[in-house]
Design a protein around this motif. Structure first.
Motif, PDB file in Angstrom:
ATOM      1  N   ALA A   2       0.837  -1.194   0.000  1.00 12.51           N
ATOM      2  CA  ALA A   2       0.000   0.000   0.000  1.00 12.51           C
ATOM      3  C   ALA A   2       0.875   1.249   0.000  1.00 12.51           C
ATOM      4  CB  ALA A   2      -0.912  -0.002   1.222  1.00 12.51           C
ATOM      5  N   ARG A   3       0.468   2.251  -0.774  1.00 17.79           N
ATOM      6  CA  ARG A   3       1.201   3.512  -0.836  1.00 17.79           C
ATOM      7  C   ARG A   3       0.856   4.359   0.385  1.00 17.79           C
ATOM      8  NH1 ARG A   3       3.867   6.762  -4.295  1.00 17.79           N
ATOM      9  NH2 ARG A   3       3.530   9.012  -4.136  1.00 17.79           N
ATOM     10  N   TYR A   4       1.854   5.049   0.918  1.00 18.35           N
ATOM     11  CA  TYR A   4       1.626   5.954   2.054  1.00 18.35           C
ATOM     12  C   TYR A   4       0.896   7.190   1.553  1.00 18.35           C
ATOM     13  CZ  TYR A   4       2.598   9.081   5.987  1.00 18.35           C
ATOM     14  OH  TYR A   4       2.481   9.943   7.037  1.00 18.35           O
ATOM     15  N   GLU A   5      -0.183   7.562   2.231  1.00 19.10           N
ATOM     16  CA  GLU A   5      -1.003   8.698   1.813  1.00 19.10           C
ATOM     17  C   GLU A   5      -0.938   9.796   2.861  1.00 19.10           C
ATOM     18  OE1 GLU A   5      -2.278   9.085  -1.009  1.00 19.10           O
ATOM     19  OE2 GLU A   5      -2.131   7.046  -1.834  1.00 19.10           O
ATOM     20  N   PRO A   6      -0.058  10.793   2.676  1.00 19.10           N
ATOM     21  CA  PRO A   6       0.073  11.854   3.691  1.00 19.10           C
ATOM     22  C   PRO A   6      -1.194  12.684   3.872  1.00 19.10           C
ATOM     23  CG  PRO A   6       1.322  12.383   1.707  1.00 19.10           C
ATOM     24  CD  PRO A   6       0.889  10.960   1.564  1.00 19.10           C
ATOM     25  N   LYS A   7      -2.015  12.810   2.828  1.00 18.08           N
ATOM     26  CA  LYS A   7      -3.216  13.639   2.948  1.00 18.08           C
ATOM     27  C   LYS A   7      -4.187  13.100   3.995  1.00 18.08           C
ATOM     28  CE  LYS A   7      -3.421  15.623  -1.690  1.00 18.08           C
ATOM     29  NZ  LYS A   7      -4.227  15.753  -2.920  1.00 18.08           N
ATOM     30  N   THR A   8      -4.175  11.798   4.188  1.00 20.52           N
ATOM     31  CA  THR A   8      -5.047  11.221   5.213  1.00 20.52           C
ATOM     32  C   THR A   8      -4.292  10.930   6.496  1.00 20.52           C
ATOM     33  OG1 THR A   8      -4.659   9.015   4.264  1.00 20.52           O
ATOM     34  CG2 THR A   8      -6.609  10.226   3.514  1.00 20.52           C
ATOM     35  N   ALA A   9      -3.017  10.532   6.374  1.00 20.59           N
ATOM     36  CA  ALA A   9      -2.241  10.157   7.561  1.00 20.59           C
ATOM     37  C   ALA A   9      -1.933  11.369   8.437  1.00 20.59           C
ATOM     38  CB  ALA A   9      -0.944   9.477   7.141  1.00 20.59           C
ATOM     39  N   GLU A  10      -1.567  12.480   7.830  1.00 22.23           N
ATOM     40  CA  GLU A  10      -1.141  13.633   8.629  1.00 22.23           C
ATOM     41  C   GLU A  10      -2.291  14.223   9.443  1.00 22.23           C
ATOM     42  OE1 GLU A  10       2.764  14.719   5.900  1.00 22.23           O
ATOM     43  OE2 GLU A  10       0.949  15.930   5.660  1.00 22.23           O
ATOM     44  N   PRO A  11      -3.471  14.465   8.860  1.00 18.55           N
ATOM     45  CA  PRO A  11      -4.585  14.935   9.702  1.00 18.55           C
ATOM     46  C   PRO A  11      -4.975  13.917  10.774  1.00 18.55           C
ATOM     47  CG  PRO A  11      -5.062  15.313   7.379  1.00 18.55           C
ATOM     48  CD  PRO A  11      -3.836  14.450   7.432  1.00 18.55           C
ATOM     49  N   ARG A  12      -4.864  12.627  10.449  1.00 22.63           N
ATOM     50  CA  ARG A  12      -5.222  11.600  11.428  1.00 22.63           C
ATOM     51  C   ARG A  12      -4.310  11.664  12.643  1.00 22.63           C
ATOM     52  NH1 ARG A  12      -5.730   7.550   8.202  1.00 22.63           N
ATOM     53  NH2 ARG A  12      -3.544   6.891   8.123  1.00 22.63           N
ATOM     54  N   GLN A  13      -3.016  11.808  12.429  1.00 23.58           N
ATOM     55  CA  GLN A  13      -2.086  11.854  13.558  1.00 23.58           C
ATOM     56  C   GLN A  13      -2.206  13.160  14.331  1.00 23.58           C
ATOM     57  OE1 GLN A  13      -0.694   9.275  14.633  1.00 23.58           O
ATOM     58  NE2 GLN A  13      -1.176   8.006  12.853  1.00 23.58           N
ATOM     59  N   GLN A  14      -2.465  14.257  13.628  1.00 21.07           N
ATOM     60  CA  GLN A  14      -2.637  15.528  14.343  1.00 21.07           C
ATOM     61  C   GLN A  14      -3.874  15.481  15.225  1.00 21.07           C
ATOM     62  OE1 GLN A  14      -2.321  18.928  11.721  1.00 21.07           O
ATOM     63  NE2 GLN A  14      -0.397  18.199  10.829  1.00 21.07           N
ATOM     64  N   ALA A  15      -4.908  14.799  14.765  1.00 17.12           N
ATOM     65  CA  ALA A  15      -6.115  14.645  15.592  1.00 17.12           C
ATOM     66  C   ALA A  15      -5.825  13.792  16.828  1.00 17.12           C
ATOM     67  CB  ALA A  15      -7.229  14.008  14.762  1.00 17.12           C
ATOM     68  N   ARG A  16      -5.002  12.759  16.668  1.00 19.42           N
ATOM     69  CA  ARG A  16      -4.616  11.927  17.827  1.00 19.42           C
ATOM     70  C   ARG A  16      -3.884  12.771  18.864  1.00 19.42           C
ATOM     71  NH1 ARG A  16      -0.961   7.086  16.557  1.00 19.42           N
ATOM     72  NH2 ARG A  16      -1.497   6.436  18.692  1.00 19.42           N
ATOM     73  N   TRP A  17      -2.941  13.577  18.404  1.00 24.95           N
ATOM     74  CA  TRP A  17      -2.176  14.421  19.336  1.00 24.95           C
ATOM     75  C   TRP A  17      -3.099  15.401  20.060  1.00 24.95           C
ATOM     76  CZ3 TRP A  17       1.620  15.630  14.800  1.00 24.95           C
ATOM     77  CH2 TRP A  17       2.449  14.527  14.577  1.00 24.95           C
ATOM     78  N   ALA A  18      -4.019  15.989  19.294  1.00 27.48           N
ATOM     79  CA  ALA A  18      -4.927  16.969  19.895  1.00 27.48           C
ATOM     80  C   ALA A  18      -5.837  16.305  20.920  1.00 27.48           C
ATOM     81  CB  ALA A  18      -5.750  17.648  18.808  1.00 27.48           C
ATOM     82  N   ASP A  19      -6.380  15.141  20.587  1.00 29.95           N
ATOM     83  CA  ASP A  19      -7.291  14.446  21.505  1.00 29.95           C
ATOM     84  C   ASP A  19      -6.585  14.074  22.810  1.00 29.95           C
ATOM     85  OD1 ASP A  19      -9.296  14.663  19.671  1.00 29.95           O
ATOM     86  OD2 ASP A  19      -9.095  12.615  18.901  1.00 29.95           O
ATOM     87  N   ALA A  20      -5.292  13.779  22.708  1.00 30.88           N
ATOM     88  CA  ALA A  20      -4.520  13.373  23.893  1.00 30.88           C
ATOM     89  C   ALA A  20      -3.882  14.560  24.611  1.00 30.88           C
ATOM     90  CB  ALA A  20      -3.438  12.378  23.474  1.00 30.88           C
ATOM     91  N   SER A  21      -4.127  15.797  24.098  1.00 33.68           N
ATOM     92  CA  SER A  21      -3.430  16.987  24.647  1.00 33.68           C
ATOM     93  C   SER A  21      -1.945  16.678  24.800  1.00 33.68           C
ATOM     94  CB  SER A  21      -4.030  17.391  25.999  1.00 33.68           C
ATOM     95  OG  SER A  21      -5.390  17.730  25.853  1.00 33.68           O
ATOM     96  N   ALA A  22      -1.398  16.089  23.752  1.00 29.23           N
ATOM     97  CA  ALA A  22      -0.054  15.513  23.825  1.00 29.23           C
ATOM     98  C   ALA A  22       1.030  16.532  24.114  1.00 29.23           C
ATOM     99  CB  ALA A  22       0.261  14.773  22.517  1.00 29.23           C
ATOM    100  N   PHE A  23       0.818  17.786  23.704  1.00 28.63           N
ATOM    101  CA  PHE A  23       1.912  18.748  23.799  1.00 28.63           C
ATOM    102  C   PHE A  23       1.719  19.774  24.917  1.00 28.63           C
ATOM    103  CE2 PHE A  23       1.707  17.680  19.123  1.00 28.63           C
ATOM    104  CZ  PHE A  23       2.642  16.663  19.228  1.00 28.63           C
TER     105      PHE A  23
END
Length: 850
Positions: A2-23
């Motif tokens: 499978a090809r890596y798709e940054p258009k979907t992966a990057e928003p997905r990971q940013q949402a994970r960080w936001a939900d976890a108040s990671a920073f």
């Protein structure tokens, strides 16, 4: 695969960080690390030039977090200043609305970059909550005697009715109005930075190794501590009123007194003013000197002009009469505003003397020169021996300085003195969009502090910009108040503070932006100093110097306990891009350009019009030249991680990097190659033991190289090793599942600071729990990370001709045999006989042949 798709992966990971108040900053008691990028001015948009600065800080923040530190990594906005007022005048909008709209836009653009920023600490310097605290500490310094008012010389635009910075004076005219700029004396507010001149210079020593040497040198030169002689020259004949005992001068070169050609006065020296009042011609000359900038740099570059006053002074050693001139290159703020000039050994004096036919007598000769040494068009400022100087003859420069000072002091006409180039910091600005100065002017009581319970003094919003000048001056109600001391009618100070004041302490407020006091001592004690500060070298002097001063002043006022605000400083290079221009001179954005390369000849065409464009210089990304690349464009085409990777990989971080489509495409291909390793990973594959052992060694070498690259700010070297490590994993296809798993686990953590979204996707694909963000940084085994082979260069008669690869520690005799058997060496030695072989173990092999 499978090809890596940054258009979907990057928003997905940013949402994970936001939900976890990671920073959100956590204080768990672990060692602290405070990383900070110089906060931006909210101009409206960011481009990849800005991004490089913030991505560098993000690499540091993420790696330190992985290494077990509690990390503080905040963001805010340097939001006051003239651009907002200019926008108000040009567009008919309020500076506040323009500023906050830009902040909202830029915040969203920054979030696209996936930066590990603690947005919960965000503030703008135009927030009343922030500048109200600034007003509070300003008054604390006022009570300490570090704030005062005096007349200061400024650049005054008579049309816009405002003070201009030196950078806003172009060819002697206001950059906006085109009016001839005047030098005026205005009653201004100042901070006593000169009280800290010695401490600011001496403190630079402690920053050695953590600050760039050029920045420390620039600050030292800006402060300009110099030891010299302050002395009085008596007038020959009638003296100006009040100067019957003579005129006082300061010099750092008393060794050159016997080369004196003339005595120079600043145009606004009191004697110059006396003469101007009596003679319209002198007044006209002094007015001419007022045009242009007020800084020493501006004056040094300007044409040297002078006026012979007709006055003469008596040389203190020879008794000869020396003429007195008014000269435009002399500053009244430096020393006494009067100098003696020795043209042979000072370039400004020499240029002046040649123009007006004044004597040029050399009194310092270089080593090897005789008594006939003279200077031409270039002053001699190097070392040497004194000559043509009576009792100083034969001494070196330092000994001559000491003897000259001793003689003057013995005569009672002067004394040795230390002065500084640094002047007190003028912080008054005659404009609206800035922090109001919290002072009330009472006719009876004079300047009175605004009471603490009336802070912040907020800017009124009902102002207009249809008339030049400061709207606060003409506001019908805001400036009219009662005196807090006597109750009489009084007026507010309508000047606002220089924006450098706003940025002189923001790093301390970030430690607790909700504190009731301007700075929480406990929070500042925990987080300050900033461990790693990152920003442009253009801030090497003013911002960094002012921040160092304010930190010291606030500590002395009891508001904090820190002396140096920035323990480490890194000045990054810029991202540059080609420029493209139409025939009518209009700039064209790169997204509207098609480039072709026909037989090595490059050409450009505007996509929207079809017009042929001129390819211009490669310049810093700027909106004015339209050569910017926005993060959103990269997200759309290649993904943010590819953009992050490229701006860090193409050159050392302290140097400029040229943005090219090919460069970011190469970074995008790396992202895909790295992902393919995880996507095709088979944990059940047993593999070969030797291949697994080889991959394990390469893994530890990669961990060591990348770790050292990140720690040493050699991001491009670290990324180059990551490229090589990906290739190594791919090539070791016979390595078993466990060895490959260790390699991939290390790879995911090593790429996380650079390509964080990709790293999270890889971590998940590997089956690891949680986020790679929280995973510990990999540690290398020194035994496994050590290179077991070395490459030995082979020199034949002093020239490198070949190389061999041998096991580390191979004995010289064995190396000799390998060298003589090497086919390349044999070819180079054809027709020659080896006379000598020298083997430097694990380093080099030298052959002498003939």
């Amino acid at each position: 695969m499978a090809r890596y798709e940054p258009k979907t992966a990057e928003p997905r990971q940013q949402a994970r960080w936001a939900d976890a108040s990671a920073f959100v900053t956590k204080d768990t008691g672990r060692p602290k690390y405070y990383v900070l990028e110089m906060f931006p001015y909210p101009s409206g948009n960011i481009h990849m030039g800005h991004a490089r600065n913030y991505v560098m800080g993000d690499v540091v923040a993420r790696s330190k977090r992985a290494q077990g530190f509690d990390v503080l990594h905040p963001m805010g906005w340097d939001a006051f200043g003239m651009p907002a007022e200019n926008a108000a005048m040009e567009r008919g909008i309020h500076p506040k609305g323009w500023t906050y709209s830009n902040i909202a836009n830029m915040r969203e653009q920054l979030k696209l970059l996936g930066l590990s920023l603690d947005w919960s600490r965000e503030f703008a310097t135009c927030d009343p909550e922030y500048y109200g605290k600034q007003q509070a500490w300003f008054l604390a310094l006022y009570r300490q005697g570090l704030v005062y008012r005096k007349d200061g010389v400024v650049n005054w635009d008579p049309v816009d009715n405002t003070v201009l910075a030196n950078e806003q004076v172009i060819d002697g005219r206001g950059w906006r109005s085109g009016a001839i700029v005047e030098k005026r004396k205005l009653n201004q507010w100042f901070l006593r930075i000169t009280d800290y001149a010695d401490d600011l210079i001496d403190g630079l020593k402690a920053l050695e190794g953590r600050w760039p040497e050029k920045v420390r040198l620039m600050q030292e030169n800006w402060i300009g501590r110099s030891k010299g002689l302050q002395m009085t020259w008596a007038f020959a004949g009638q003296a100006p009123a009040g100067y019957e005992s003579g005129v006082e001068i300061y010099t750092t070169r008393p060794d050159t007194l016997f080369g004196a050609s003339f005595l120079g006065l600043a145009p606004d020296h009191p004697i110059s003013k006396q003469l101007a009042e009596a003679d319209p011609r002198v007044a006209e000359f002094v007015a001419r000197c007022r045009a242009g900038g007020t800084s020493q740099a501006d004056i040094d570059q300007a044409e040297k002009i002078g006026w012979d006053t007709g006055l003469k002074v008596v040389h203190p050693f020879t008794g000869a009469e020396v003429p007195v001139w008014i000269a435009n290159f002399i500053l009244s703020e430096y020393g006494t505003g009067a100098i003696f000039a020795c043209p042979a050994h000072d370039q400004r004096d020499l240029d002046f003397a040649r123009k007006y036919g004044l004597p040029v007598t050399a009194v310092v000769r270089p080593e090897g020169a005789g008594d006939d040494f003279v200077v031409g068009d270039e002053a001699y400022t190097g070392p040497g021996a004194i000559f043509h100087s009576d009792f100083l003859d034969g001494l070196d420069i330092e000994a001559a300085k000491a003897e000259a000072i001793r003689r003057v002091e013995a005569a009672g006409t002067g004394q040795g003195a230390t002065i500084y180039r640094l002047r007190d910091w003028g912080v008054s600005r005659q404009r609206y969009w800035g922090c109001p100065i919290p002072i009330i002017h009472c006719p009876s009581c004079g300047p009175v502090q605004v009471p603490a319970d009336q802070l912040p003094v907020e800017l009124p919003e009902d102002v207009t910009f249809d008339v030049p000048g400061n709207p606060l001056d003409r506001h019908p109600t805001w400036k009219h108040v009662k005196c807090p001391s006597c109750g009489a009618d009084a007026t507010r100070e309508t000047d606002t503070l220089d924006t450098f004041v706003d940025s002189s302490w923001y790093f301390a407020r970030f430690t607790d932006p909700t504190a009731t006091d301007p700075i929480s001592k406990a929070a500042a004690d925990r987080w300050l100093p900033v461990d790693q500060y990152i920003g442009g070298v253009e801030h090497a002097v003013l911002h960094l110097l002012y921040a160092r001063f304010v930190t010291r002043a606030l500590t002395d006022a009891g508001l904090m306990n820190v002396k140096e605000p920035f323990a480490g400083l890194f000045t990054q290079g810029m991202v540059v891009h080609e420029t493209y221009r139409r025939a009518d001179g209009a700039w064209v954005e790169p997204t509207d350009v098609e480039l072709t390369n026909d037989a090595g000849a490059r050409s450009a065409r505007q996509l929207s019009t079809g017009e042929t464009l001129t390819i211009g210089d490669i310049e810093k990304m700027s909106k004015s030249k339209k050569n910017v690349v926005a993060p959103a464009e990269i997200l759309e085409s290649h993904g943010v991680d590819a953009g992050r990777l490229f701006v860090l990989s193409d050159s050392p971080p302290e140097r400029d990097v040229q943005w090219t489509p090919g460069g970011v495409e190469g970074a995008s291909r790396f992202v895909q190659r790295a992902w393919s390793l995880f996507d095709t990973y088979d944990p059940a594959f047993t593999g070969e033991d030797k291949a697994g052992a080889d991959l394990l060694r390469e893994t530890h070498k990669a961990i060591k190289a990348v770790s050292e690259g990140v720690e040493g700010f050699r991001f491009n070297s670290a990324i180059a090793k990551l490229y090589a490590f990906v290739a190594t994993i791919r090539d070791n296809d016979k390595a078993g599942g466990e060895a490959k798993r260790q390699a991939l686990s290390a790879l995911a953590r090593l790429i996380a600071p650079f390509t964080p979204h990709l790293a999270e996707e890889c971590w998940t694909r590997l089956g690891e729990q949680g986020m790679v963000l929280d995973a510990p940084w990999p540690v290398w085994d020194p035994a496994l990370a050590a290179d077991d082979e070395v490459v030995l260069p082979i020199q034949i008669n002093g020239k490198r001709r070949a190389e061999i690869r041998v096991a580390r520690g191979t004995e010289p005799a064995e190396v000799e045999a390998i060298v003589l058997a090497d086919e390349t060496v044999k070819a180079r030695l054809e027709g020659l006989s080896v006379k000598k072989i020298v083997v430097v173990k694990d380093r080099i092999v030298n052959l002498v042949a003939g």
